[in-house]
Design a protein around this motif. Structure first.
Motif, short mmCIF file in Angstrom:
data_model
loop_
_atom_site.label_atom_id
_atom_site.label_comp_id
_atom_site.label_asym_id
_atom_site.label_seq_id
_atom_site.Cartn_x
_atom_site.Cartn_y
_atom_site.Cartn_z
N ILE A 156 0.84 -1.20 0.00
CA ILE A 156 0.00 0.00 0.00
C ILE A 156 0.88 1.26 0.00
N ILE A 157 1.90 1.21 0.85
CA ILE A 157 2.80 2.35 0.93
C ILE A 157 3.51 2.57 -0.40
N LYS A 158 3.92 1.46 -1.04
CA LYS A 158 4.60 1.56 -2.33
C LYS A 158 3.68 2.15 -3.39
N ALA A 159 2.43 1.63 -3.40
CA ALA A 159 1.46 2.13 -4.39
C ALA A 159 1.16 3.60 -4.16
N GLN A 160 0.99 3.96 -2.88
CA GLN A 160 0.72 5.36 -2.56
C GLN A 160 1.90 6.24 -2.98
N GLY A 161 3.11 5.71 -2.78
CA GLY A 161 4.30 6.47 -3.17
C GLY A 161 4.38 6.68 -4.67
N GLU A 162 4.09 5.61 -5.41
CA GLU A 162 4.14 5.72 -6.87
C GLU A 162 3.07 6.68 -7.39
N ALA A 163 1.88 6.59 -6.79
CA ALA A 163 0.79 7.47 -7.22
C ALA A 163 1.15 8.92 -6.94
N GLU A 164 1.70 9.14 -5.78
CA GLU A 164 2.09 10.50 -5.41
C GLU A 164 3.19 11.02 -6.34
N ALA A 165 4.13 10.12 -6.68
CA ALA A 165 5.22 10.52 -7.58
C ALA A 165 4.69 10.86 -8.97
N ASN A 166 3.76 10.03 -9.46
CA ASN A 166 3.17 10.29 -10.79
C ASN A 166 2.41 11.60 -10.80
N LYS A 167 1.71 11.84 -9.66
CA LYS A 167 0.94 13.08 -9.58
C LYS A 167 1.86 14.29 -9.64
N ILE A 168 2.94 14.20 -8.91
CA ILE A 168 3.90 15.31 -8.89
C ILE A 168 4.54 15.48 -10.27
N LEU A 169 4.88 14.32 -10.87
CA LEU A 169 5.52 14.36 -12.20
C LEU A 169 4.58 14.97 -13.23
N THR A 170 3.30 14.59 -13.17
CA THR A 170 2.31 15.11 -14.12
C THR A 170 2.16 16.62 -13.96
N GLN A 171 2.14 17.05 -12.71
CA GLN A 171 2.00 18.48 -12.44
C GLN A 171 3.19 19.26 -12.97
N ASP A 172 4.35 18.67 -12.94
CA ASP A 172 5.57 19.37 -13.33
C ASP A 172 5.87 19.31 -14.83
N LEU A 173 5.16 18.43 -15.59
CA LEU A 173 5.45 18.27 -17.03
C LEU A 173 4.72 19.35 -17.85
N ASN A 174 5.20 20.58 -17.86
CA ASN A 174 4.60 21.64 -18.69
C ASN A 174 5.20 21.58 -20.11
N ASP A 175 4.75 22.46 -21.00
CA ASP A 175 5.19 22.42 -22.41
C ASP A 175 6.69 22.62 -22.54
N GLU A 176 7.22 23.48 -21.73
CA GLU A 176 8.66 23.77 -21.84
C GLU A 176 9.49 22.53 -21.50
N ILE A 177 9.05 21.80 -20.46
CA ILE A 177 9.80 20.60 -20.05
C ILE A 177 9.66 19.52 -21.12
N LEU A 178 8.46 19.38 -21.68
CA LEU A 178 8.25 18.37 -22.71
C LEU A 178 9.12 18.66 -23.94
N SER A 179 9.20 19.95 -24.34
CA SER A 179 10.04 20.32 -25.49
C SER A 179 11.49 19.98 -25.22
N LYS A 180 11.91 20.29 -24.02
CA LYS A 180 13.30 20.00 -23.66
C LYS A 180 13.57 18.50 -23.72
N MET A 181 12.61 17.70 -23.19
CA MET A 181 12.77 16.25 -23.21
C MET A 181 12.85 15.76 -24.66
N TYR A 182 12.05 16.36 -25.56
CA TYR A 182 12.07 15.91 -26.95
C TYR A 182 13.42 16.20 -27.58
N ILE A 183 13.92 17.42 -27.35
CA ILE A 183 15.19 17.80 -27.93
C ILE A 183 16.30 16.88 -27.43
N GLU A 184 16.22 16.54 -26.14
CA GLU A 184 17.26 15.67 -25.58
C GLU A 184 17.22 14.29 -26.22
#
Length: 291
Positions: A239-267
């Motif tokens: 449960i703790i692991k699942a909660q951790g992964e969900a929380e991580a995905n949530k944070i990651l999703t919140q942080d993936l704006n257009d600028e970050i996505l463009s940078k990831m593509y270029i890389e």
């Protein structure tokens, strides 16, 4: 005439010396170590003075009885031991109507402060005579009074020390009025008849089986509890692991704006442009529409 007087005088002197020697012999008493002597005069009764150990001179018309003030060991035993005559073992009753054959060893001494009273009560008997004629018999009788309050399995089993303790307390009280101090008692042998011994052994076996079953049940209960704790721990970890992964995905999703996505593509872009173009599609990719 003078010679005859000398002979007579010699005989008289010799006679006096012999009589004196006999009187001294009769008047000398050896009090053994650990004993004291009570002096009794046929005319005056018991003397106040108590004779201590060693050689003591008393009147030949006085009687001396010795009593132990040190601990004396005695046996009531089936075997011929010190102080035990032939088979001195005896039967004691139990609260459930059984009787058991026992050997008893005990120790005692006489109360030095009450020896004149003891002497009078037992009519001048020596300490050994009192042991043989009184103590041994009373010890059997008064021991039976205590044993009759215990069951046979208690006497034979775990309450044996309690039986010893209760007997000691009882006989101490009983013998005290006689000026006799009981120091210890111990049942050195307790023997049952075959039928009773078999019944007790069967009961002991069943008790042991029951104790074994209880121990096994406790082990199983402990093992089940351990597994339960382990399973709960594993579940909690998932449960703790699942909660951790969900929380991580949530944070990651919140942080993936257009600028970050463009940078990831270029890389990740290998620098090669598309080779096929048609219509008005620009050879340059629109980085804002990267999926």
């Amino acid at each position: 005439m003078k010679k005859g007087n000398k002979i007579v005088g010699g005989i008289v002197v010799t006679g006096v010396m012999v009589v004196g020697g006999v009187l001294i012999t009769l008047s000398t008493h050896k009090i053994k170590p650990g004993y004291v002597g009570v002096v009794y005069n046929l005319r005056g009764g018991i003397q106040d003075n108590i004779l201590t150990q060693g050689l003591r001179i008393v009147s030949p018309f006085q009687k001396v009885s010795q009593y132990s003030v040190a601990t004396e060991q005695a046996y009531l035993s089936r075997d011929k031991k010190e102080g035990s005559l032939d088979d001195d073992s005896f039967m004691i009753p139990t609260s459930d109507g059984k009787t058991v054959n026992v050997d008893l060893e005990f120790s005692y001494h006489f109360d030095s402060d009450r020896l004149p009273e003891t002497f009078t009560r037992f009519k001048g008997q020596t300490g050994k005579e009192i042991e043989d004629n009184f103590i041994r018999g009373k010890m059997k009788a008064w021991t039976s009074e205590v044993s009759s309050t215990f069951s046979v399995i208690d006497i034979y089993g775990e309450k044996r020390s309690e039986l010893n303790s209760n007997v000691l307390a009882h006989v101490k009280e009983k013998f005290y009025e006689y000026g006799i101090i009981i120091d210890s008692v111990n049942f050195s042998r307790i023997e049952l008849d075959d039928e009773t011994a078999k019944a007790i052994q069967e009961r002991i076996n069943k008790q042991q089986e029951l104790e074994t079953a209880k121990i096994e049940a406790q082990k199983a209960e402990i093992e089940a509890e351990r597994k339960k704790v382990e399973a709960q721990g594993e579940a909690d970890a998932k449960i703790i692991k699942a909660q951790g992964e969900a929380e991580a995905n949530k944070i990651l999703t919140q942080d993936l704006n257009d600028e970050i996505l463009s940078k990831m593509y270029i890389e990740k872009w290998d620098g090669v442009l598309p080779k096929v173009t048609s219509g008005d599609i620009s050879p340059l990719l629109d980085l804002n529409n990267i999926e």
